[in-house]
Write an enzyme that holds these catalytic residues in place. Structure first.
Site, mmCIF file in Angstrom:
data_model
loop_
_atom_site.group_PDB
_atom_site.id
_atom_site.type_symbol
_atom_site.label_atom_id
_atom_site.label_comp_id
_atom_site.label_asym_id
_atom_site.label_seq_id
_atom_site.Cartn_x
_atom_site.Cartn_y
_atom_site.Cartn_z
ATOM 1 N N HIS A 1 4.910 43.308 52.571
ATOM 2 C CA HIS A 1 3.607 43.828 53.035
ATOM 3 C C HIS A 1 2.498 42.827 52.722
ATOM 4 O O HIS A 1 1.603 42.601 53.533
ATOM 5 C CB HIS A 1 3.261 45.140 52.323
ATOM 6 C CG HIS A 1 4.199 46.272 52.590
ATOM 7 N ND1 HIS A 1 5.050 46.761 51.632
ATOM 8 C CD2 HIS A 1 4.400 47.024 53.686
ATOM 9 C CE1 HIS A 1 5.744 47.769 52.133
ATOM 10 N NE2 HIS A 1 5.371 47.946 53.377
ATOM 11 N N GLN B 1 9.102 41.491 60.803
ATOM 12 C CA GLN B 1 10.299 41.354 61.643
ATOM 13 C C GLN B 1 11.496 42.113 61.048
ATOM 14 O O GLN B 1 12.454 42.406 61.749
ATOM 15 C CB GLN B 1 10.626 39.865 61.813
ATOM 16 C CG GLN B 1 11.881 39.566 62.608
ATOM 17 C CD GLN B 1 11.859 40.156 64.016
ATOM 18 O OE1 GLN B 1 10.815 40.212 64.653
ATOM 19 N NE2 GLN B 1 13.019 40.603 64.483
ATOM 20 N N GLN C 1 11.441 48.298 65.662
ATOM 21 C CA GLN C 1 10.117 48.930 65.573
ATOM 22 C C GLN C 1 9.059 48.032 66.221
ATOM 23 O O GLN C 1 8.187 48.503 66.956
ATOM 24 C CB GLN C 1 9.769 49.200 64.107
ATOM 25 C CG GLN C 1 8.305 49.547 63.882
ATOM 26 C CD GLN C 1 8.018 50.010 62.476
ATOM 27 O OE1 GLN C 1 8.319 51.143 62.141
ATOM 28 N NE2 GLN C 1 7.429 49.173 61.644
HETATM 29 O O1 PAF Z 1 6.878 50.179 59.071
HETATM 30 C C1 PAF Z 1 6.242 51.117 58.570
HETATM 31 O O2 PAF Z 1 5.872 51.110 57.397
HETATM 32 C C2 PAF Z 1 5.934 52.325 59.437
HETATM 33 O O3 PAF Z 1 6.961 52.594 60.324
HETATM 34 C C3 PAF Z 1 4.574 52.223 60.164
HETATM 35 C C4 PAF Z 1 4.573 51.077 61.163
HETATM 36 C C5 PAF Z 1 3.458 52.028 59.153
HETATM 37 C C6 PAF Z 1 4.312 53.519 60.943
HETATM 38 O O4 PAF Z 1 4.303 54.626 60.112
#
Ligand code: PAF
Length: 280
Positions: A34, A145, A150
């Site tokens: 993150h 990635q 997603q």
């Molecule tokens: O990847 C994540 O943490 C979640 O799927 C997201 C993109 C924040 C959506 O809730």
């Protein structure tokens, strides 16, 4: 750093903030993966916004919503230290008020792999990300990635619904032994943690076979299965898939110049591990 709980206040602050605005959507339990998104977004934009919301609609009834790791105070400290301007931390009823009944339903990009293993998952992801894009109206949004399908779902939704956000994908951050960072790694027992890097080893084996000239998807997949099959603590291999990197449709032959994603999902005890590599 402003910590905001309501959609109205988050819209007010983000719409009036200096542009460009970069958004890093998260479910909290922040790790270096993150933080790599946050750092890139900080460098690219005048205003840096993040969201922390454990989105209930992307968890199936038997999944880990209740036990998903939550560490709000620590997350806020980390975001503050990275120079975040705005953090959106809505309670569930703010995002899904009583009577909420409108969904973003992704199409074929969401059908295979995680979509097949977790019915409804991508509907929940697409809906919450569409809401975040609408509430915050970011110029750019940053995703890892590691969750490759997603990213493809979000890119397609962003294009199909003309949301106009520049979707930026950042590389997977790994432990020294190759395990992709994930908030869910916290669930692994020490034995399971020792097994977990086999997922990346399997991807590397598949990639290696491809590098040596193999183009048949079945044979490339087999190289990954051979590694995973040696691991007694891997209870199930949900899939080893080779898909077009944009559409997420399976390919039978890997053509040079047509990017593909090699993706793996396995179950180790109660934990589901997913990972992928992309190839040109
Ligand atoms: O990847 C994540 O943490 C979640 O799927 C997201 C993109 C924040 C959506 O809730």
């Amino acid at each position: 750093m402003e910590v905001v709980e309501t959609c109205a206040e988050m819209s007010r602050l983000s719409w009036s903030s200096d542009r460009p605005l970069g958004l890093v959507p998260t479910m909290g339990a922040l790790h270096e993966g993150h933080l790599s998104l946050v750092q890139r977004a900080r460098a690219d934009n005048q205003t840096l916004a993040a969201s922390i919301f454990v989105n209930p609609t992307q968890f199936g009834p038997n999944e880990d919503f209740a036990r998903y790791p939550r560490s709000l105070q620590r997350d806020l400290e980390l975001l503050d230290a990275e120079g975040t301007d705005l953090v959106f931390v809505p309670p569930p009823h703010e995002v899904y008020p009583d009577g909420f009944d409108t969904w973003v339903e992704p199409g074929s990009v969401a059908e295979g792999m995680e979509g097949a293993a977790r019915p409804g998952h991508f509907r929940g992801v697409a809906t919450v990300v569409a809401k975040l894009f609408t509430i915050i109206r970011p110029d750019r949004a940053y995703f890892g990635q590691k969750d490759g399908q997603q990213v493809a779902v979000i890119r397609k939704m962003n294009a199909d619904l003309n949301l106009g956000v520049d979707v930026v994908t950042m590389p997977t951050i790994r432990e020294p032994d190759g395990l992709a960072l994930s908030s869910r790694n916290a669930y692994l027992t020490s034995d399971e943690r020792e097994t977990a890097p086999a997922v990346y080893r399997a991807l590397c084996a598949a990639e290696d076979v491809w590098r040596r000239g193999e183009r048949d998807a079945g044979r490339i997949q087999r190289a990954a299965h051979n590694i995973l099959g040696r691991e007694p603590l891997i209870d199930a291999v949900d899939y080893v898939s080779i898909v077009d990197a944009d559409t997420m449709q399976p390919v039978e032959t890997v053509h040079d110049g047509r990017p593909v994603m090699i993706a793996v999902a396995v179950r180790v005890g109660t934990v589901r591990l997913i990972d992928n590599v992309t190839k040109l």
